[in-house]
Design a protein around this motif. Structure first.
Motif, PDB file in Angstrom:
ATOM      1  N   VAL A  38     -70.494 -11.290  -1.580  1.00  0.00           N
ATOM      2  CA  VAL A  38     -70.589 -12.081  -3.093  1.00  0.00           C
ATOM      3  C   VAL A  38     -70.118  -9.731  -3.403  1.00  0.00           C
ATOM      4  CG1 VAL A  38     -71.599 -11.444  -5.466  1.00  0.00           C
ATOM      5  CG2 VAL A  38     -71.484 -13.180  -3.269  1.00  0.00           C
ATOM      6  N   THR A  39     -69.541  -9.182  -4.121  1.00  0.00           N
ATOM      7  CA  THR A  39     -68.884  -7.922  -4.391  1.00  0.00           C
ATOM      8  C   THR A  39     -69.874  -8.067  -5.729  1.00  0.00           C
ATOM      9  OG1 THR A  39     -67.081  -7.715  -3.413  1.00  0.00           O
ATOM     10  CG2 THR A  39     -67.032  -6.521  -4.902  1.00  0.00           C
ATOM     11  N   VAL A  40     -70.622  -5.938  -5.354  1.00  0.00           N
ATOM     12  CA  VAL A  40     -71.712  -5.770  -6.678  1.00  0.00           C
ATOM     13  C   VAL A  40     -71.650  -4.762  -7.153  1.00  0.00           C
ATOM     14  CG1 VAL A  40     -73.624  -4.648  -7.071  1.00  0.00           C
ATOM     15  CG2 VAL A  40     -74.003  -6.832  -5.392  1.00  0.00           C
ATOM     16  N   ARG A  41     -71.103  -4.874  -8.935  1.00  0.00           N
ATOM     17  CA  ARG A  41     -70.754  -3.762  -9.153  1.00  0.00           C
ATOM     18  C   ARG A  41     -71.462  -3.143 -10.700  1.00  0.00           C
ATOM     19  NH1 ARG A  41     -64.358  -6.214 -10.883  1.00  0.00           N
ATOM     20  NH2 ARG A  41     -63.218  -5.650  -8.733  1.00  0.00           N
ATOM     21  N   ARG A  42     -71.622  -2.525 -10.624  1.00  0.00           N
ATOM     22  CA  ARG A  42     -72.839  -2.119 -11.852  1.00  0.00           C
ATOM     23  C   ARG A  42     -71.816  -1.429 -12.342  1.00  0.00           C
ATOM     24  NH1 ARG A  42     -76.667  -1.748  -7.371  1.00  0.00           N
ATOM     25  NH2 ARG A  42     -78.592  -2.894  -7.293  1.00  0.00           N
ATOM     26  N   HIS A  43     -72.488  -1.217 -14.003  1.00  0.00           N
ATOM     27  CA  HIS A  43     -71.550  -1.166 -15.032  1.00  0.00           C
ATOM     28  C   HIS A  43     -72.207  -0.541 -16.268  1.00  0.00           C
ATOM     29  CE1 HIS A  43     -68.607  -0.598 -18.615  1.00  0.00           C
ATOM     30  NE2 HIS A  43     -67.035  -0.617 -17.603  1.00  0.00           N
ATOM     31  N   ALA A  44     -72.299   0.759 -16.591  1.00  0.00           N
ATOM     32  CA  ALA A  44     -73.152   1.660 -17.875  1.00  0.00           C
ATOM     33  C   ALA A  44     -73.192   0.495 -18.990  1.00  0.00           C
ATOM     34  CB  ALA A  44     -72.467   3.144 -17.780  1.00  0.00           C
ATOM     35  N   ARG A  45     -72.397  -0.416 -19.576  1.00  0.00           N
ATOM     36  CA  ARG A  45     -72.077  -0.960 -20.495  1.00  0.00           C
ATOM     37  C   ARG A  45     -72.310  -2.267 -20.485  1.00  0.00           C
ATOM     38  NH1 ARG A  45     -66.414   0.405 -23.487  1.00  0.00           N
ATOM     39  NH2 ARG A  45     -65.452  -0.175 -21.504  1.00  0.00           N
ATOM     40  N   ALA A  46     -72.976  -2.790 -19.255  1.00  0.00           N
ATOM     41  CA  ALA A  46     -73.405  -4.215 -19.119  1.00  0.00           C
ATOM     42  C   ALA A  46     -74.957  -3.912 -19.658  1.00  0.00           C
ATOM     43  CB  ALA A  46     -73.288  -4.580 -17.503  1.00  0.00           C
ATOM     44  N   ARG A  47     -74.864  -5.091 -20.546  1.00  0.00           N
ATOM     45  CA  ARG A  47     -76.165  -5.602 -20.678  1.00  0.00           C
ATOM     46  C   ARG A  47     -77.047  -6.636 -20.151  1.00  0.00           C
ATOM     47  NH1 ARG A  47     -76.116  -1.583 -22.043  1.00  0.00           N
ATOM     48  NH2 ARG A  47     -75.352   0.168 -24.160  1.00  0.00           N
ATOM     49  N   ARG A  48     -75.863  -7.430 -19.188  1.00  0.00           N
ATOM     50  CA  ARG A  48     -76.804  -8.607 -18.544  1.00  0.00           C
ATOM     51  C   ARG A  48     -76.350  -8.781 -17.333  1.00  0.00           C
ATOM     52  NH1 ARG A  48     -73.796 -13.540 -19.381  1.00  0.00           N
ATOM     53  NH2 ARG A  48     -72.283 -13.295 -21.006  1.00  0.00           N
ATOM     54  N   THR A  49     -76.891  -9.991 -16.507  1.00  0.00           N
ATOM     55  CA  THR A  49     -75.925 -10.116 -15.140  1.00  0.00           C
ATOM     56  C   THR A  49     -75.078 -11.373 -15.411  1.00  0.00           C
ATOM     57  OG1 THR A  49     -77.750  -9.474 -14.675  1.00  0.00           O
ATOM     58  CG2 THR A  49     -76.896  -9.639 -12.743  1.00  0.00           C
ATOM     59  N   THR A  50     -73.802 -11.478 -14.610  1.00  0.00           N
ATOM     60  CA  THR A  50     -72.897 -11.799 -14.755  1.00  0.00           C
ATOM     61  C   THR A  50     -72.607 -12.896 -13.817  1.00  0.00           C
ATOM     62  OG1 THR A  50     -71.098 -10.862 -15.297  1.00  0.00           O
ATOM     63  CG2 THR A  50     -72.662 -11.781 -17.318  1.00  0.00           C
ATOM     64  N   VAL A  60     -67.725 -11.519  -7.911  1.00  0.00           N
ATOM     65  CA  VAL A  60     -67.774 -10.714  -7.922  1.00  0.00           C
ATOM     66  C   VAL A  60     -69.407 -10.674  -9.046  1.00  0.00           C
ATOM     67  CG1 VAL A  60     -67.571  -8.800  -9.548  1.00  0.00           C
ATOM     68  CG2 VAL A  60     -66.034  -9.499  -8.069  1.00  0.00           C
ATOM     69  N   VAL A  61     -70.658  -9.931  -8.597  1.00  0.00           N
ATOM     70  CA  VAL A  61     -71.820  -9.835  -9.551  1.00  0.00           C
ATOM     71  C   VAL A  61     -71.063  -8.395 -10.695  1.00  0.00           C
ATOM     72  CG1 VAL A  61     -73.372  -9.361  -7.344  1.00  0.00           C
ATOM     73  CG2 VAL A  61     -74.071 -10.745  -9.510  1.00  0.00           C
ATOM     74  N   THR A  62     -72.190  -8.425 -11.528  1.00  0.00           N
ATOM     75  CA  THR A  62     -71.623  -7.630 -12.463  1.00  0.00           C
ATOM     76  C   THR A  62     -72.787  -7.608 -12.655  1.00  0.00           C
ATOM     77  OG1 THR A  62     -69.109  -7.286 -13.085  1.00  0.00           O
ATOM     78  CG2 THR A  62     -70.359  -5.959 -14.392  1.00  0.00           C
ATOM     79  N   ALA A  63     -73.974  -5.902 -12.966  1.00  0.00           N
ATOM     80  CA  ALA A  63     -75.050  -5.881 -13.333  1.00  0.00           C
ATOM     81  C   ALA A  63     -75.820  -4.755 -14.357  1.00  0.00           C
ATOM     82  CB  ALA A  63     -76.306  -6.005 -12.242  1.00  0.00           C
TER      83      ALA A  63
END
Length: 259
Positions: A38-50, A60-63
């Motif tokens: 599972v590829t991990v992506r952290r995003h400055a504008r992310a408010r929740r984990t998807t 892909v998990v975005t957090a």
């Protein structure tokens, strides 16, 4: 992305450990004996984990940036059953090879390899069966099919874009056809349009809708009611096209892969 960890109070106050700790980039899972990364992506504008699975892509998990690695791993492992179910439902890949079937403008064509012929790719018919004929050596079949479909996609998209742009009196500065996984088309503020070449596999009304959608963004840079009214005015079959893309679109990404 790097994270710096606070480690102790010293004589002159708070000190920081300047040895950067690499951010977690991937989470490895074992789903019923199948290894899945599972590829991990952290995003400055992310408010929740998807957690999502792009069409024929890796999960892909975005957090949010501040989420700890441990919390992120717990989140992903807590959704392991969901991932296993979704991945099991993916359509098997259909490589471009002799005898395979490929939709062209919504009609299934059989790839017919002609190693002794000159040229690249052309459409034909044999006893009512539409053919996608390919010349040259076997090792180049997939590439020639892909290149040929890209040329067809560009021609069809250019025709639709020119027509729609004239209808709204707007100028398109450039048009690109490329491989995309997350969207069918895009429009920049400067009037540059980009599209997925895989639209040539969809019925013509679907390709025309996507062209109209992006041209409408030249007028309305949003997805407001005004935008959708304009899109549907340009492409009356917008509702049907949206349903088709939602139901059938993901399968287009399985075609021409896996060879």
């Amino acid at each position: 992305m790097l994270f710096f960890q606070r480690y102790r109070f010293g004589r002159f106050g708070l000190r920081w450990n300047l040895r950067a700790t690499p951010a977690l980039r991937e989470i490895d899972l074992d789903l019923d004996g199948t290894a899945v990364a599972v590829t991990v992506r952290r995003h400055a504008r992310a408010r929740r984990t998807t957690l999502r699975i792009p069409s024929m892509g890796a999960p892909v998990v975005t957090a949010p940036v501040g989420m700890s690695d441990a919390a992120l791993e717990r989140f992903v492992r807590g959704h392991a059953d969901w991932l296993a179910d979704k991945l099991s439902r993916q359509t098997p890949a259909r490589p471009f090879e002799d005898g395979a079937f490929v939709p062209v403008r919504g009609v299934e064509h059989r790839i017919d390899h002609h190693p002794g012929r000159r040229g690249t790719m052309w459409l034909d018919e044999d006893d009512g069966q539409p053919l996608l004929c390919v010349a040259g050596e076997e090792q180049y079949v997939a590439r020639r099919v892909t290149d040929g479909l890209k040329r067809m996609a560009r021609a069809d998209l250019e025709a639709s874009v020119v027509r729609h742009a004239a209808a709204v009196n707007r100028t398109v500065t450039s048009l690109k056809v490329k491989e995309t996984r997350s969207q069918w088309g895009s429009c920049t503020n400067k009037g540059a349009l980009s599209f997925s070449w895989r639209l040539i596999m969809a019925p013509p009304f679907v390709l025309d809708y996507v062209a109209a959608h992006e041209v409408a963004h030249l007028v309305e840079h949003n997805h407001s009611d005004r935008f959708w009214r304009l899109t549907e005015k340009l492409a009356p079959q917008t509702p049907e096209a949206c349903r088709w893309l939602k139901q059938q679109g993901p399968h287009l990404f399985t075609i021409g892969t896996g060879g």
